[in-house]
Write a protein that holds these residues in place. Sequence first.
Motif, mmCIF file in Angstrom:
data_model
loop_
_atom_site.group_PDB
_atom_site.id
_atom_site.type_symbol
_atom_site.label_atom_id
_atom_site.label_comp_id
_atom_site.label_asym_id
_atom_site.label_seq_id
_atom_site.Cartn_x
_atom_site.Cartn_y
_atom_site.Cartn_z
ATOM 1 N N GLU A 179 1.314 -8.821 -3.088
ATOM 2 C CA GLU A 179 1.554 -9.808 -4.144
ATOM 3 C C GLU A 179 0.898 -11.105 -3.664
ATOM 4 O O GLU A 179 0.886 -11.398 -2.471
ATOM 5 C CB GLU A 179 3.047 -10.038 -4.372
ATOM 6 N N ALA A 207 -2.224 -10.371 -7.771
ATOM 7 C CA ALA A 207 -2.767 -10.415 -6.406
ATOM 8 C C ALA A 207 -4.237 -10.817 -6.438
ATOM 9 O O ALA A 207 -4.955 -10.550 -7.410
ATOM 10 C CB ALA A 207 -2.607 -9.061 -5.733
ATOM 11 N N ALA A 241 -1.171 -3.131 -5.454
ATOM 12 C CA ALA A 241 -1.283 -4.563 -5.703
ATOM 13 C C ALA A 241 -0.601 -4.955 -7.004
ATOM 14 O O ALA A 241 -0.743 -4.264 -8.017
ATOM 15 C CB ALA A 241 -2.755 -4.988 -5.767
ATOM 16 N N GLY A 242 0.142 -6.056 -6.960
ATOM 17 C CA GLY A 242 0.648 -6.651 -8.187
ATOM 18 C C GLY A 242 -0.530 -7.238 -8.956
ATOM 19 O O GLY A 242 -1.532 -7.644 -8.360
ATOM 20 N N ALA A 292 3.077 -7.632 -11.943
ATOM 21 C CA ALA A 292 3.388 -8.614 -10.900
ATOM 22 C C ALA A 292 4.849 -8.497 -10.476
ATOM 23 O O ALA A 292 5.748 -8.358 -11.312
ATOM 24 C CB ALA A 292 3.094 -10.023 -11.401
ATOM 25 N N GLY A 293 5.089 -8.529 -9.186
ATOM 26 C CA GLY A 293 6.436 -8.417 -8.652
ATOM 27 C C GLY A 293 6.893 -7.000 -8.402
ATOM 28 O O GLY A 293 7.981 -6.795 -7.852
ATOM 29 N N ARG A 294 6.067 -6.020 -8.770
ATOM 30 C CA ARG A 294 6.473 -4.620 -8.628
ATOM 31 C C ARG A 294 5.775 -3.897 -7.470
ATOM 32 O O ARG A 294 6.048 -2.726 -7.222
ATOM 33 C CB ARG A 294 6.166 -3.855 -9.924
ATOM 34 N N ALA A 295 4.895 -4.591 -6.746
ATOM 35 C CA ALA A 295 4.101 -3.908 -5.717
ATOM 36 C C ALA A 295 4.977 -3.277 -4.637
ATOM 37 O O ALA A 295 4.748 -2.129 -4.236
ATOM 38 C CB ALA A 295 3.104 -4.876 -5.095
#
Length: 270
Positions: free
Chosen positions: A117, A140, A136-137, A196-199
């Motif tokens: 991230e 990133a 990767a989020g 985003a935020g889930r990587a």
Amino acid sequence: MTASPAPASPELVRREDDSGVVTLTLAQSRNRNALGLAMIDTLIVAFADIARDKAARVVVLAGEGPALSAGHDLREIQAHRNDPDRGQAFYELIMTRCATLMQAIVALPKPVIAAVEGVATAAGCQLVASCDLAIAGEAARFALPGVAIGLFCSSPLVAVGRAVSRKAAMEMALTGRLYAAAEAERMGLVNRVVPAGRALAEARALAADIAGRSAATLAIGKRAFNEQIEEPLSVAYALAAKAMVDNLAEADSSEGIAAFLEKRQPHWSA
């Protein structure tokens, strides 16, 4: 300067264990998880500990805050210009230690997955490229920006140049620009992009799936892949054939094939 790495510091890197999945989180968000000497040494020790830990099957590497890692600690590097030798001994030490870390990740007989991230730049991008897999989020960003400060990213190119095409790697280093996560996926630097935020969650889920495989088989496969990938075709096939022969001699191979033929779940030895 040839001292051994210092003991692992939980203030720099946090370790969490969950059913064979080890998460290492770089925990110096105030300086974007810069790879200063203490951080590098802590990671070297952490990976050595994991290599000896039979319960550890897969590693997820993450970063706290707005970066996985922004690369070397430039303040630390600049401060050593005041050394009597203008920093020469320290620079040799930190580059050698950094190479040791990257090679430890490749040599680890367990898969390593980067969860990215924010930014992964310079040696931080090298860290991603050294891992076996990367998630990767979508926010990133990746770069080899050294050229902008008069320090070409030669060492990061060793790993990045093996993860993406030569021309893509050279473009990253020659321009120094930030690449979006989607571009990194197209180049092969990361396996896939997630919201985003889930990587980290996605990397852990992937790690949990891989952790269910035979540890002996994963170790043989990872080692064989890394040994053959840079070799000429005939050498690569010879190395790969030997790895498969060695793998077939393992109890887990016999069990796995029997389970497939008998239409049941395999019971791995470890």
